[in-house]
Design an enzyme around this catalytic site. Structure first.
Site, PDB file in Angstrom:
ATOM      1  N   LYS A 107       0.843  -1.204   0.000  1.00 26.31           N
ATOM      2  CA  LYS A 107       0.000   0.000   0.000  1.00 26.31           C
ATOM      3  C   LYS A 107       0.871   1.243   0.000  1.00 26.31           C
ATOM      4  O   LYS A 107       0.612   2.199  -0.741  1.00 26.31           O
ATOM      5  CB  LYS A 107      -0.949  -0.015   1.205  1.00 26.31           C
ATOM      6  CG  LYS A 107      -2.103  -0.993   1.034  1.00 26.31           C
ATOM      7  CD  LYS A 107      -2.869  -1.260   2.317  1.00 26.31           C
ATOM      8  CE  LYS A 107      -3.893  -2.380   2.063  1.00 26.31           C
ATOM      9  NZ  LYS A 107      -4.543  -2.865   3.290  1.00 26.31           N
ATOM     10  N   GLN A 153      -4.853  -1.610   9.401  1.00 31.35           N
ATOM     11  CA  GLN A 153      -4.783  -2.955   8.826  1.00 31.35           C
ATOM     12  C   GLN A 153      -5.400  -3.968   9.798  1.00 31.35           C
ATOM     13  O   GLN A 153      -5.078  -3.986  10.982  1.00 31.35           O
ATOM     14  CB  GLN A 153      -3.313  -3.304   8.521  1.00 31.35           C
ATOM     15  CG  GLN A 153      -3.120  -4.609   7.780  1.00 31.35           C
ATOM     16  CD  GLN A 153      -3.662  -4.578   6.349  1.00 31.35           C
ATOM     17  OE1 GLN A 153      -3.722  -3.536   5.708  1.00 31.35           O
ATOM     18  NE2 GLN A 153      -4.067  -5.726   5.850  1.00 31.35           N
ATOM     19  N   ASP A 186     -11.310   2.908   3.678  1.00 34.41           N
ATOM     20  CA  ASP A 186     -11.504   1.459   3.670  1.00 34.41           C
ATOM     21  C   ASP A 186     -13.001   1.102   3.598  1.00 34.41           C
ATOM     22  O   ASP A 186     -13.362  -0.046   3.376  1.00 34.41           O
ATOM     23  CB  ASP A 186     -10.952   0.913   5.000  1.00 34.41           C
ATOM     24  CG  ASP A 186     -10.056  -0.281   4.821  1.00 34.41           C
ATOM     25  OD1 ASP A 186      -9.784  -0.660   3.681  1.00 34.41           O
ATOM     26  OD2 ASP A 186      -9.644  -0.842   5.849  1.00 34.41           O
TER      27      ASP A 186
HETATM   28  N1  GUN Z   1      -6.897  -6.905   5.961  1.00 37.29           N
HETATM   29  C1  GUN Z   1      -7.097  -7.626   4.825  1.00 37.29           C
HETATM   30  N2  GUN Z   1      -7.720  -6.861   3.895  1.00 37.29           N
HETATM   31  C2  GUN Z   1      -7.925  -5.662   4.454  1.00 37.29           C
HETATM   32  C3  GUN Z   1      -8.518  -4.453   3.984  1.00 37.29           C
HETATM   33  O1  GUN Z   1      -9.003  -4.328   2.849  1.00 37.29           O
HETATM   34  N3  GUN Z   1      -8.529  -3.422   4.858  1.00 37.29           N
HETATM   35  C4  GUN Z   1      -8.012  -3.525   6.105  1.00 37.29           C
HETATM   36  N4  GUN Z   1      -8.069  -2.465   6.901  1.00 37.29           N
HETATM   37  N5  GUN Z   1      -7.457  -4.629   6.574  1.00 37.29           N
HETATM   38  C5  GUN Z   1      -7.413  -5.681   5.745  1.00 37.29           C
END
Ligand code: GUN
Length: 294
Positions: free
Chosen positions: A52, A96, A119
């Site tokens: 990311k 995350q 998100d």
């Molecule tokens: N963990 C796995 N996929 C995601 C996601 O799309 N967003 C977040 N915040 N955590 C994740």
């Protein structure tokens, strides 16, 4: 069988964003900023977070990565999020998941201000999506919608079967596809672990979305001839021929299912790259909203 290539579509989205951000820089305007918080050292999460950050920097956005130890108290995480909520240089906040067990995930999600929740997991954004009001949509299901649109895959009146009911993929995916809108308007079945015979449902799918988190669980006998198959799974399976000791495998048994499907997403290179592209897109949208740029 045709491949739905998420790398191509994601690259196109990233290029468009880069042009827009370059333009902001030329005008000495501020630029979008994304903050990502990682608590603990889960290896898969570390990779996602690193990807990311890299993607942010590639399109020219600001990226702020906050790494916290696994034993971080909940209050400390909350106070970090509150600071980011108030920080004018930050347009998007992503925590995350999963979080360590001593931290209440729901409380953390609800601490993120909805206007920076790129998100799309704050209840305000999830609720807005449910009611068909524009909002930040969770990145993975938003990415799947982009793929279907890009490849001109008809969804109207089609039977979509979504397997998996998570807040971050299965639920928003089923809502997006059922919306009375162009590139949606599907008849949706949402099924999950309580189904005694999953294949009874999956065999009826014109479009099958697998978001289960179990490697290779969708086999050829579970898929109708000519179905479109979207594999959201990113599972690590042991592979000693790789330097890392693992490889990525989707929820779909690709070899056998691809022989039956009309379209299919590979893993890696299908839905995964789209998740990051949509995160950048949401962050850019947040930046526009927050700067009153139409
Ligand atoms: N963990 C796995 N996929 C995601 C996601 O799309 N967003 C977040 N915040 N955590 C994740």
């Amino acid at each position: 069988m045709k491949i739905i290539d998420g790398k191509i579509v994601a690259a196109k989205i990233r290029e468009e964003l880069k042009i827009r951000i370059d333009h902001l820089k030329q005008e000495n305007h501020s630029i979008p900023g994304l903050a990502v918080i990682l608590v603990g050292d889960d290896p898969a999460s570390q990779t996602y977070v690193a990807n990311k950050e890299k993607a942010c920097l590639e399109v020219g956005m600001n990226s702020k990565l906050i790494r916290l130890p696994a034993f971080t108290p909940e209050e400390d995480l909350i106070s970090d999020i509150e600071q980011l909520n108030a920080d004018p240089t930050i347009d998007g906040i992503l925590v995350q998941l999963p979080l360590p067990p001593h931290i209440n995930e729901q409380k953390i999600i609800e601490t993120i201000t909805p206007d920076k929740d790129v998100d799309g997991i704050h209840p305000v954004n999830a609720g807005r999506l449910l009611q068909g009001i524009s909002s930040f949509v969770a990145c993975t299901p938003a990415g799947v919608m982009e793929l279907l649109k890009f490849y001109n895959i008809e969804t109207r009146g089609k039977h979509v079967v979504v397997v998996g009911r998570s807040n971050i993929v299965g639920k928003p995916m089923s809502v997006l596809l059922a919306q009375k809108k162009e590139h949606a308007n599907a008849v949706v079945t949402l099924c999950h672990t309580a189904a005694s015979d999953l294949s009874y449902y999956t065999r009826q799918a014109d479009i099958l979305v697998a978001a289960i988190g179990k490697p290779g669980i969708i086999t050829a006998s579970m898929v109708k001839d000519g179905a479109v198959v979207i594999d959201v799974g990113i599972n690590r399976v042991e592979d000693h021929s790789k330097a890392s000791g693992f490889r990525l495998k989707g929820d779909v048994a690709f070899e056998e299912v691809s022989a039956k499907s009309s379209w299919i997403t590979p893993v890696p290179g299908g839905v995964g790259p789209m998740t990051i592209a949509m995160l950048l897109k949401n962050t850019y949208q947040s930046f526009l909203n927050r700067n009153n740029i139409i």
